[in-house]
Design an enzyme around this catalytic site. Structure first.
Site, mmCIF file in Angstrom:
data_model
loop_
_atom_site.group_PDB
_atom_site.id
_atom_site.type_symbol
_atom_site.label_atom_id
_atom_site.label_comp_id
_atom_site.label_asym_id
_atom_site.label_seq_id
_atom_site.Cartn_x
_atom_site.Cartn_y
_atom_site.Cartn_z
ATOM 1 N N TYR A 241 38.494 132.561 -66.369
ATOM 2 C CA TYR A 241 38.561 132.300 -64.925
ATOM 3 C C TYR A 241 37.545 133.099 -64.097
ATOM 4 O O TYR A 241 37.439 132.878 -62.891
ATOM 5 C CB TYR A 241 39.979 132.576 -64.418
ATOM 6 C CG TYR A 241 41.014 131.684 -65.083
ATOM 7 C CD1 TYR A 241 40.973 130.298 -64.929
ATOM 8 C CD2 TYR A 241 42.018 132.223 -65.880
ATOM 9 C CE1 TYR A 241 41.898 129.474 -65.541
ATOM 10 C CE2 TYR A 241 42.959 131.403 -66.504
ATOM 11 C CZ TYR A 241 42.895 130.029 -66.332
ATOM 12 O OH TYR A 241 43.810 129.212 -66.947
ATOM 13 N N HIS B 236 50.403 120.605 -64.680
ATOM 14 C CA HIS B 236 50.734 120.002 -65.969
ATOM 15 C C HIS B 236 52.224 119.724 -66.119
ATOM 16 O O HIS B 236 52.642 119.157 -67.125
ATOM 17 C CB HIS B 236 50.282 120.933 -67.100
ATOM 18 C CG HIS B 236 48.869 121.395 -66.978
ATOM 19 N ND1 HIS B 236 47.808 120.526 -66.905
ATOM 20 C CD2 HIS B 236 48.333 122.650 -66.885
ATOM 21 C CE1 HIS B 236 46.680 121.226 -66.793
ATOM 22 N NE2 HIS B 236 46.978 122.507 -66.763
ATOM 23 N N ASP C 129 54.925 114.022 -56.466
ATOM 24 C CA ASP C 129 55.610 113.174 -55.483
ATOM 25 C C ASP C 129 55.267 113.597 -54.059
ATOM 26 O O ASP C 129 55.067 112.743 -53.178
ATOM 27 C CB ASP C 129 57.130 113.237 -55.698
ATOM 28 C CG ASP C 129 57.578 112.459 -56.926
ATOM 29 O OD1 ASP C 129 56.795 111.644 -57.441
ATOM 30 O OD2 ASP C 129 58.724 112.675 -57.361
ATOM 31 N N HIS D 68 39.990 122.909 -60.265
ATOM 32 C CA HIS D 68 40.303 123.873 -61.330
ATOM 33 C C HIS D 68 39.070 124.713 -61.612
ATOM 34 O O HIS D 68 37.945 124.178 -61.663
ATOM 35 C CB HIS D 68 40.691 123.166 -62.621
ATOM 36 C CG HIS D 68 41.906 122.305 -62.511
ATOM 37 N ND1 HIS D 68 43.182 122.808 -62.616
ATOM 38 C CD2 HIS D 68 42.035 120.977 -62.273
ATOM 39 C CE1 HIS D 68 44.053 121.804 -62.472
ATOM 40 N NE2 HIS D 68 43.380 120.693 -62.244
ATOM 41 N N LEU D 69 39.295 125.987 -61.847
ATOM 42 C CA LEU D 69 38.184 126.864 -62.236
ATOM 43 C C LEU D 69 37.656 126.500 -63.608
ATOM 44 O O LEU D 69 36.458 126.387 -63.840
ATOM 45 C CB LEU D 69 38.668 128.323 -62.235
ATOM 46 C CG LEU D 69 39.110 128.843 -60.877
ATOM 47 C CD1 LEU D 69 40.359 129.685 -61.005
ATOM 48 C CD2 LEU D 69 38.000 129.620 -60.227
ATOM 49 N N SER D 70 38.590 126.333 -64.553
ATOM 50 C CA SER D 70 38.212 125.943 -65.912
ATOM 51 C C SER D 70 38.218 124.418 -66.001
ATOM 52 O O SER D 70 38.533 123.727 -65.015
ATOM 53 C CB SER D 70 39.204 126.539 -66.914
ATOM 54 O OG SER D 70 40.482 125.949 -66.749
ATOM 55 N N ARG E 290 47.211 120.941 -71.707
ATOM 56 C CA ARG E 290 46.534 120.914 -70.396
ATOM 57 C C ARG E 290 45.842 119.576 -70.133
ATOM 58 O O ARG E 290 45.251 119.361 -69.078
ATOM 59 C CB ARG E 290 45.496 122.038 -70.304
ATOM 60 C CG ARG E 290 46.091 123.420 -70.330
ATOM 61 C CD ARG E 290 45.038 124.487 -70.126
ATOM 62 N NE ARG E 290 45.476 125.743 -70.692
ATOM 63 C CZ ARG E 290 46.271 126.625 -70.077
ATOM 64 N NH1 ARG E 290 46.683 126.399 -68.855
ATOM 65 N NH2 ARG E 290 46.643 127.734 -70.681
HETATM 66 C C1 DQA Z 1 43.712 126.200 -63.863
HETATM 67 C C2 DQA Z 1 43.872 125.491 -65.214
HETATM 68 C C3 DQA Z 1 45.334 125.371 -65.581
HETATM 69 O O1 DQA Z 1 45.465 124.709 -66.844
HETATM 70 C C4 DQA Z 1 45.965 126.734 -65.679
HETATM 71 O O2 DQA Z 1 47.363 126.615 -65.917
HETATM 72 C C5 DQA Z 1 45.713 127.596 -64.490
HETATM 73 C C6 DQA Z 1 44.398 127.535 -63.845
HETATM 74 C C7 DQA Z 1 42.232 126.415 -63.516
HETATM 75 O O3 DQA Z 1 41.948 126.710 -62.364
HETATM 76 O O4 DQA Z 1 41.366 126.350 -64.395
HETATM 77 O O5 DQA Z 1 46.534 128.405 -64.107
HETATM 78 O O6 DQA Z 1 44.271 125.357 -62.854
#
Ligand code: DQA
Length: 149
Positions: free
Chosen positions: A24, A81, A88, A101-103, A112
């Site tokens: 991250y 997830h 909703d 998402h960062l990743s 995921r």
């Molecule tokens: C995340 C990716 C998710 O799978 C993970 O549970 C996170 C961070 C991301 O920003 O990459 O907590 O949302």
């Protein structure tokens, strides 16, 4: 003045900077919020950045965005997830929704690969580290029709 872009971050993102930095990065969420504000300002927009570890709080903020936001950016973190309830809530929004998402979750563990939140997203930015949030601001600004000054 247009309504702010809500930037919501879910569980464990308050620990950015020290949480699994190999995945991250080293930027804190506060750093990221500052960068979002600066990027939004270039489009004449403002942001309202919030983080919670609690699913119900995130849902309350999504509901607030129905009236109070011009667009919503959400990094749902792990709840993306798992949470049908968050999906909703997002489905009630008439404003653009950018999932962030960062990743790149699609390139990680199998669990995921399913992200319920994506079903309500106008678009998704993932895999660019802290820059994902800035790219999400750019995307949201485009979706609300804001021009860079
Ligand atoms: C995340 C990716 C998710 O799978 C993970 O549970 C996170 C961070 C991301 O920003 O990459 O907590 O949302």
């Amino acid at each position: 003045m247009p309504k702010p872009i809500f930037v919501l971050s879910g569980p464990n993102l308050n620990l950015l900077g020290t949480r699994e930095p190999d995945i991250y990065g080293y930027d804190t969420l506060s750093d990221i919020h500052d960068r979002c504000a600066a990027r939004a300002e270039a489009f004449g927009l403002t942001v309202d950045c919030r983080q919670s570890n609690h699913e119900g709080q995130l849902i309350d903020w999504v509901q607030e965005a129905r009236e109070a936001a011009s667009a919503l950016i959400i990094n749902p973190a792990g709840y993306g997830h798992t949470s049908v309830a968050l999906l909703d809530a997002l489905k009630t929004l008439a404003i653009p929704v950018v999932e962030c998402h960062l990743s790149n979750p699609a390139a990680r563990e199998a669990f995921r690969k399913t992200t319920y939140v994506s079903l309500a997203a106008t678009g998704i930015v993932s895999g660019f580290g802290a820059a994902s949030y800035e790219l999400a601001i750019e995307a949201a600004a485009g979706l609300v029709g804001a021009a860079r000054s």
